[in-house]
Write an enzyme that holds these catalytic residues in place. Structure first.
Site, mmCIF file in Angstrom:
data_model
loop_
_atom_site.group_PDB
_atom_site.id
_atom_site.type_symbol
_atom_site.label_atom_id
_atom_site.label_comp_id
_atom_site.label_asym_id
_atom_site.label_seq_id
_atom_site.Cartn_x
_atom_site.Cartn_y
_atom_site.Cartn_z
ATOM 1 N N ASP A 67 0.843 -1.191 0.000
ATOM 2 C CA ASP A 67 0.000 0.000 0.000
ATOM 3 C C ASP A 67 0.879 1.243 0.000
ATOM 4 O O ASP A 67 1.987 1.234 -0.563
ATOM 5 C CB ASP A 67 -0.937 -0.040 1.206
ATOM 6 C CG ASP A 67 -2.280 0.604 0.919
ATOM 7 O OD1 ASP A 67 -2.329 1.849 0.821
ATOM 8 O OD2 ASP A 67 -3.280 -0.116 0.787
ATOM 9 N N HIS A 102 -3.573 5.903 3.368
ATOM 10 C CA HIS A 102 -4.384 4.755 2.963
ATOM 11 C C HIS A 102 -3.878 3.461 3.599
ATOM 12 O O HIS A 102 -4.651 2.647 4.104
ATOM 13 C CB HIS A 102 -4.364 4.646 1.440
ATOM 14 C CG HIS A 102 -5.297 3.632 0.878
ATOM 15 N ND1 HIS A 102 -4.903 2.353 0.562
ATOM 16 C CD2 HIS A 102 -6.617 3.706 0.572
ATOM 17 C CE1 HIS A 102 -5.927 1.676 0.079
ATOM 18 N NE2 HIS A 102 -6.976 2.476 0.067
ATOM 19 N N VAL A 110 -7.155 -4.972 8.702
ATOM 20 C CA VAL A 110 -6.684 -6.358 8.782
ATOM 21 C C VAL A 110 -6.634 -6.807 10.237
ATOM 22 O O VAL A 110 -7.120 -7.892 10.605
ATOM 23 C CB VAL A 110 -5.282 -6.498 8.132
ATOM 24 C CG1 VAL A 110 -4.704 -7.891 8.419
ATOM 25 C CG2 VAL A 110 -5.348 -6.254 6.634
ATOM 26 N N ASN A 194 -13.344 0.642 -7.706
ATOM 27 C CA ASN A 194 -14.483 1.496 -7.380
ATOM 28 C C ASN A 194 -15.122 2.152 -8.602
ATOM 29 O O ASN A 194 -15.655 3.245 -8.514
ATOM 30 C CB ASN A 194 -14.044 2.598 -6.404
ATOM 31 C CG ASN A 194 -13.610 2.039 -5.072
ATOM 32 O OD1 ASN A 194 -13.948 0.908 -4.724
ATOM 33 N ND2 ASN A 194 -12.861 2.809 -4.318
ATOM 34 N N ALA A 206 -6.611 -7.092 -9.398
ATOM 35 C CA ALA A 206 -7.749 -7.977 -9.129
ATOM 36 C C ALA A 206 -8.034 -8.928 -10.286
ATOM 37 O O ALA A 206 -8.512 -10.050 -10.072
ATOM 38 C CB ALA A 206 -8.990 -7.141 -8.829
ATOM 39 N N SER A 258 -11.408 -1.231 -1.038
ATOM 40 C CA SER A 258 -10.164 -1.373 -0.272
ATOM 41 C C SER A 258 -10.405 -1.974 1.105
ATOM 42 O O SER A 258 -9.774 -2.975 1.467
ATOM 43 C CB SER A 258 -9.465 -0.028 -0.145
ATOM 44 O OG SER A 258 -8.747 0.277 -1.314
#
Length: 421
Positions: A67, A102, A110, A194, A206, A258
């Site tokens: 990230d 972020h 998590v 998104n 993804a 996210s």
């Protein structure tokens, strides 16, 4: 809601912080007082966390959060974070408000699910600045991050990034890194994006086949309107109003695929905390088989349905066979053509066009030769009409009776000429 900025190199942060009047990427509301644990929101009940955490809390599991960096002294993650390389190399460091906004939120999500897991933070994206560079001309930070995480003991890789408004961003370096992760038995989770249903191009990471792509749902289990619709979506998780840690302290609610991916990574950490030998194919099979399935069993809105952490952890006790395990080849040592099958042959060469070309070329050659002969005949006729030329000596033309000797004046009268008037 407004969607996050697009990263032109193919990477985009797949979330936004939710507050009244959301207007920009990671726009946050007022901070709440710092707490030792990220406050739970509705996702705890939706995922069945209280039941799942009775038997496992992710102890001994290392989750690599690829990230924008994680502020490791935030109370929500303190004592849990190891900081790896910064592959963005933009000069920012922890402590700068533009660093780790972020990533800190995702790490806290998590740990909200798997509080005894540890975090390996690898910086592969920037929080806000558009990346105008072309990653095809250099190393992919995501590929580097995946490889580093695998080689430094990560048990699961969480990538709350992606999204592709201007087209796909398939990257060969990333596929190689993902193959390395698969070979080492490391599950990889990524946010679906998104873009809602606005675009048809694949979104990476993804969209890579080995990745578990996570869509987002709102309270009640319906797809969040911003969650990208793709046929490769694997599962879904809560992604609206998820309270997450802020890099500057405190907490704020977050919207996006996210947090859905981060929460799912936490669930996988719970599963691995119960059975560290689970393979990526088994993790995928358990998540998809125990999810709260939509009507019909699968759809591109939410994949196989909303993750059920409690059911997933229970299923770990009797995991499905690892269908991706290598198997010894039982056939002959050398492959041969099947019995009774003739080898493939090329069809006869079609010479029609070649013949036409040769004929055309022959006709053209005849025409050229004819033109040359006609030209020569014309010159001979012209020479006959003009009369014989006088003999030429070393000093020039020799005088011939009845013909002028000037080389610049008109020719004298001769056969076939009427001469000047």
């Amino acid at each position: 809601m407004t969607h996050p900025k697009v990263r032109r190199a193919g990477l985009r942060i797949g979330t936004s912080f939710a507050a009244a009047g959301i207007s920009a990427l990671l726009c946050v509301g007022s901070a709440t007082p710092a707490q030792a644990k990220t406050p739970a929101s509705w996702e705890s009940e939706a995922l069945g966390l209280s039941s799942a955490q009775k038997t496992t809390r992710g102890k001994g599991v290392k989750v690599a959060v690829l990230d924008s960096g994680v502020v490791k002294d935030h109370p929500a993650v303190a004592g849990k974070v190891t900081t790896g390389p910064d592959y963005v190399k933009d000069g920012l460091h922890s402590g700068d408000p533009r660093w780790g906004e972020h990533g800190t939120a995702m790490a806290s999500d998590v740990l909200k699910v798997a509080p005894q897991a540890s975090i390996l933070s690898v910086r592969v994206i920037d929080d806000k600045k558009d990346n105008d560079g072309d990653l095809t001309n250099g190393p992919s930070p995501v590929a580097q991050g995946i490889t580093y995480a695998v080689d430094h003991g990560a048990d699961v890789i969480s990538m709350s990034l992606g999204g592709e408004t201007f087209g796909s961003s398939f990257n060969e370096q990333e596929t190689t890194a993902l193959a390395h992760a698969a070979h080492k038995g490391v599950p990889v989770i990524a946010s679906a994006g998104n873009e809602g249903d606005m675009f048809n191009d694949s979104s990476y990471p993804a969209g890579y086949p080995s990745v578990i792509a996570v869509a987002a749902v709102e309270k009640g289990g319906s797809r969040a309107e911003f969650s990208t619709v793709r046929t490769y979506n694997t599962i879904a998780a809560p992604g609206v109003g998820i309270v997450s840690a802020k890099n500057t302290g405190g907490y704020a609610p977050v919207n996006g695929t996210s947090p859905a991916a981060a929460l799912t990574s936490g669930v996988v950490a719970l599963m691995l905390g119960k059975d560290a030998e689970l393979k990526p194919s088994q993790v995928r099979a358990i998540l998809t088989s125990t999810a709260a399935h939509p009507p019909g069993g699968y759809n591109p809105l939410v994949g196989h349905g909303v993750v059920n952490a409690a059911a997933a952890v229970r299923a770990v006790s009797d995991p499905p066979a690892d269908g991706a395990a290598p198997a010894k080849y039982q056939g002959k040592t050398f492959l041969t053509p099947p019995n009774g099958v003739e080898p493939t042959q090329h069809p006869p060469l079609d010479t029609t066009e070649l013949t036409i070309g040769l004929v055309g070329g022959g006709v053209g050659l005849v025409m050229v030769v004819g033109a040359v002969l006609l030209g020569r005949a014309g010159r001979r006729r012209a020479a006959t009409v003009a009369g014989p030329a006088g003999p030429v000596g070393p000093a020039g033309p020799v005088a011939v009776p009845g013909l002028p000797t000037s080389t610049g004046g008109p020719a004298g009268p001769g056969p076939g000429h009427s001469g000047p008037a």
